[in-house]
Write an enzyme that holds these catalytic residues in place. Structure first.
Site, PDB file in Angstrom:
ATOM      1  N   ARG A 145       0.850  -1.208   0.000  1.00 24.04           N
ATOM      2  CA  ARG A 145       0.000   0.000   0.000  1.00 24.04           C
ATOM      3  C   ARG A 145       0.880   1.250   0.000  1.00 24.04           C
ATOM      4  O   ARG A 145       1.973   1.263   0.555  1.00 24.04           O
ATOM      5  CB  ARG A 145      -0.968  -0.034   1.187  1.00 24.04           C
ATOM      6  N   SER A 187      -7.536  12.459   3.141  1.00 20.41           N
ATOM      7  CA  SER A 187      -7.199  11.225   3.861  1.00 20.41           C
ATOM      8  C   SER A 187      -6.962  11.542   5.326  1.00 20.41           C
ATOM      9  O   SER A 187      -6.065  12.313   5.676  1.00 20.41           O
ATOM     10  CB  SER A 187      -5.939  10.592   3.265  1.00 20.41           C
ATOM     11  N   GLN A 234      -5.804   9.552   7.424  1.00 21.56           N
ATOM     12  CA  GLN A 234      -4.537   8.966   7.870  1.00 21.56           C
ATOM     13  C   GLN A 234      -3.382   9.915   7.598  1.00 21.56           C
ATOM     14  O   GLN A 234      -2.499  10.092   8.442  1.00 21.56           O
ATOM     15  CB  GLN A 234      -4.328   7.621   7.181  1.00 21.56           C
ATOM     16  N   ASP A 237     -15.102   3.679   3.246  1.00 18.61           N
ATOM     17  CA  ASP A 237     -14.911   2.275   3.633  1.00 18.61           C
ATOM     18  C   ASP A 237     -16.155   1.421   3.392  1.00 18.61           C
ATOM     19  O   ASP A 237     -16.102   0.199   3.534  1.00 18.61           O
ATOM     20  CB  ASP A 237     -14.540   2.183   5.118  1.00 18.61           C
ATOM     21  N   LYS A 283      -7.025   0.344  -1.163  1.00 16.92           N
ATOM     22  CA  LYS A 283      -7.374  -0.121   0.180  1.00 16.92           C
ATOM     23  C   LYS A 283      -6.707  -1.487   0.404  1.00 16.92           C
ATOM     24  O   LYS A 283      -5.761  -1.826  -0.286  1.00 16.92           O
ATOM     25  CB  LYS A 283      -8.895  -0.193   0.306  1.00 16.92           C
ATOM     26  N   ARG A 296     -10.545  -2.557  -4.257  1.00 15.21           N
ATOM     27  CA  ARG A 296     -11.924  -2.916  -3.905  1.00 15.21           C
ATOM     28  C   ARG A 296     -12.880  -2.820  -5.090  1.00 15.21           C
ATOM     29  O   ARG A 296     -13.919  -3.484  -5.096  1.00 15.21           O
ATOM     30  CB  ARG A 296     -12.415  -2.050  -2.735  1.00 15.21           C
TER      31      ARG A 296
END
Ligand code: DC
Length: 683
Positions: A142, A186, A188, A334, A361, A365
């Site tokens: 990732r 994001s 994160q 998500d 992800k 996905r």
């Protein structure tokens, strides 16, 4: 209540057993909750560690991801006590203050957790000691440059090979505050920069193109940091004194989403999911489902430690497709895997664009979900940055074995789709990472009276006669310690019975009656051979004669007879697994087998092999005659209308013409390993 046949499943069993089937009950009612929020749980460990005093956390999500963060904080010298063993849901984090972390004596393993790796990057970039973060296979590919770049601008010294984990953070002497304009929305990335900013003098800010989830800023404020939020920009003043907090983690909306969709697409559901965090930066799934016509109502809305919490009532609904508004994408990022399942059950077109992020992800996905939905017969396609799904509220899905590819959210989404299809045979593999975010998923499904079954896996090995499938299948079964079905022996035994009773190969009615009443028994002998008994007599030798094989091939096209023999073959599917050898194992009998192999070889090569076998037995035949027989039988087996000899669409075809049995075995075992069915090969 789950029915008596359901299997108790715990996490360790899940890890061993990767394949599941769910069946719903006709009515879903009740009040329940789902486990604690993953984002808040991660942050409770990190901020609690940096605070002064003891932070008490209730409702912590004990998923593999969050436990990875907890363990890393322990490795960094933080004392974290978990009272669960004493039956108390409380974790106490003994904070060490902003500058109290200690060097760890080993690498720090984030497992599958992207949140852990990216948030901890911000923390470790600013420490006066060196540390290394590693992750599992999926996390190791990732993208990490999104955090490496801003942290390096702040003065961090980060070593990474290709912008992916492992990430080594060299001891840092000086971290500077920056104003970072993030190219992506994001949480994160934002959190990594803000966490590093805690160690810099002055104010660090992050501005995003769209608002991402805001737990970091909300919680930092709660812990006493000076945080300012102006539109899309968040600032934190460095070197704060953080003070321990009592945290009650609300239920995770991302986990609740699976049950929201389950309830909406279920024919008779009316239930309430309690205490769910409905933070504005996370509730996109609710707005999208409501826009699709979903009957979702929030009740008992309240504030809990800066977070909005509510109970969510969900009732069966007729959903319709929509074009997902772009402003809802970050707050539902998500939940798209399960929203795709809702879309398959929604009438009309569901379109998502502008969600390229989904490709990065735990899996791609978009690809994983569209691939699985296509297998289930849903009309859909992927786009560069989204997908189009044309569903129907009464959709009937195909029998298939779909693959969650080890992505927890994709696996759970497919499980939700599968359990509402009574009478179909849908199974889901790649479920082994569900515990990374939702360790109680199966227990909760059972609580809702959804019958969860861990499925006995099947490997099908089909192909023409003389291709080596009998030997290969027996060796694969032996290597795995699984049961073996030699379906050809069933047809040969039928042929023997037909010969004995003087039945004609085209006498459909008589063959059907004979098949229904056949007295056939298989016994595993002491030396692990399979003894076949017809009418109480062991018939292994008679079954192998050319005449018997010939008759078997002639009666094989008989539809009613084949149907009568179906359950007899399915009954071989017993734990721990089955290797099924035949012609139509992958196409008819075990359609949702997680691994299908089709062996081929030239007719000449097969004639040569058969000739050698017969010579060893002292039987003298000409290769030319054998070749003629083989070609005639191939033609009959592959051109018949019923269950013809063809590879299943999802079969792996192996040409064995130039391969030894050992090489074929190696290839099948390698495929079994790749599919998570076998763990014995050395890499
Ligand atoms: O695999 P074998 O040679 O023992 O099989 C004997 C015959 O039985 C074969 O010619 C076709 C039939 N057969 C079938 O129709 N379906 C199967 N699954 C297995 C065998």
């Amino acid at each position: 209540m789950a029915n008596d046949n359901s299997v108790m499943i715990n996490v360790s069993e899940m890890n061993r057993h990767d394949l599941f089937q769910l069946r719903h009950q006709p009515v879903l009612r009740g009040h329940f909750t789902v486990p604690g929020d993953k984002s808040i749980s991660h942050r409770s460990m990190i901020f609690g560690a940096l605070a002064e005093g003891v932070t008490k956390v209730k409702g912590f999500l004990r998923s593999e991801d969050c436990l990875a963060t907890m363990n890393i904080m322990r490795q960094l010298g933080v004392n974290i006590e978990d009272d669960r063993a004493n039956g108390v849901d409380e974790i106490r984090v003994h904070g060490v203050g902003l500058h109290g972390l200690k060097v760890a004596d080993k690498v720090l393993d984030c497992g599958n957790a992207g949140t852990a790796m990216r948030l901890l990057s911000g923390l470790l970039a600013a420490q006066s000691f060196e540390s290394t973060l590693v992750g599992d296979e999926s996390l190791s590919v990732r993208p990490m440059n999104r955090v490496i770049k801003p942290l390096t601008t702040m003065g961090a010294d980060i070593v990474s090979d290709k912008g992916t984990a492992p990430l080594t953070f060299r001891a840092s002497s000086h971290i500077q505050a920056i104003d970072y304009l993030s190219p992506i929305a994001s949480a994160q990335v934002k959190s990594a920069v803000l966490l590093a900013g805690l160690f810099a003098e002055g104010v660090t800010s992050v501005a995003e193109p769209k608002k991402s989830r805001d737990h970091t800023e909300t919680m930092l404020k709660g812990f006493g940091a000076e945080v300012e939020v102006e539109g899309l920009k968040v600032s934190v003043k460095g070197l704060p004194k953080l003070m321990a907090q009592d945290i009650q983690v609300p239920a995770d909306i991302s986990s609740a989403a699976f049950f929201m969709v389950l309830g909406l697409i279920h024919p008779d559901a009316d239930f309430v999911i309690e205490n769910v965090c409905v933070n504005k930066t996370r509730d996109g799934v609710i707005h999208i489902l409501q826009a699709m016509g979903g009957d979702i109502v929030l009740t008992n809305q309240r504030q809990q430690a800066g977070e909005s919490v509510a109970d969510i009532r969900v009732r069966s609904s007729k959903l319709k497709g929509i074009y997902v508004p772009h402003d809802l994408i970050p707050s539902a990022i998500d939940e798209f895997p399960v929203l795709f399942v809702a879309a398959a059950h929604a009438t009309g077109e569901f379109k998502l664009t502008g969600a390229e992020e989904l490709k990065h992800k735990e899996s791609d996905r978009i690809a994983v979900m569209i691939d699985g939905l296509k297998k289930l017969g849903v009309n859909c396609e992927s786009l560069a940055d989204g997908a189009v799904i044309r569903g129907h509220h009464n959709i009937v899905l195909n029998n298939a074995c779909v693959d969650g590819h080890g992505d927890h959210r994709c696996a759970m989404s497919f499980l939700v789709a599968s359990c509402l299809q009574p009478g179909t045979d849908i199974s889901v593999k790649g479920c082994h990472n569900i515990a990374t975010s939702f360790p109680d998923f199966f227990e909760l499904m059972k609580g809702l009276s959804v019958d969860t079954q861990s499925i006995t896996p099947v490997i099908t090995i089909d192909g023409p006669s003389g291709v080596g499938k009998g030997t290969t299948s027996a060796l694969v079964a032996k290597a795995l310690g699984w049961h073996l079905l030699d379906s050809g022996a069933i047809y040969r035994a039928m042929a023997l019975k037909a010969i004995g009773e003087g039945l004609m190969p085209d006498d459909e009615a008589a063959l059907k009656v004979a098949a229904e009443g056949i007295d056939l028994r298989f016994e595993v002998t002491f030396d692990s051979e399979i003894a076949v008994f017809l009418d109480g007599q062991q018939v292994n030798d008679q079954l192998r004669t050319e005449a018997c094989g010939e008759m078997a091939s002639k009666i094989a096209p008989n539809k009613a007879m084949r149907a009568a023999l179906l359950d007899r073959q399915k009954a071989f599917q017993q734990a721990p697994g089955l290797v099924a050898d035949g012609r139509d194992m992958g196409t008819v009998v075990f359609q949702s087998a997680p691994l299908k192999v089709f062996l081929t070889a030239s007719a000449e090569e097969r004639a040569k092999r058969r000739h050698k076998q017969l010579q060893q037995k002292g039987v003298d035949v000409r290769i030319r005659d054998l070749l003629k027989d083989i070609e005639a039988r191939d033609l009959r087996d592959s051109s018949r209308k019923v269950a013809p000899l063809v590879p299943a669409d999802d079969a792996h075809v192996i040409d064995t013409s130039d391969l030894s049995i050992k090489e074929v075995l190696g290839q099948v075992l390698a495929l079994a390993q790749k599919n998570g069915l076998y763990h014995g090969l050395q890499s």
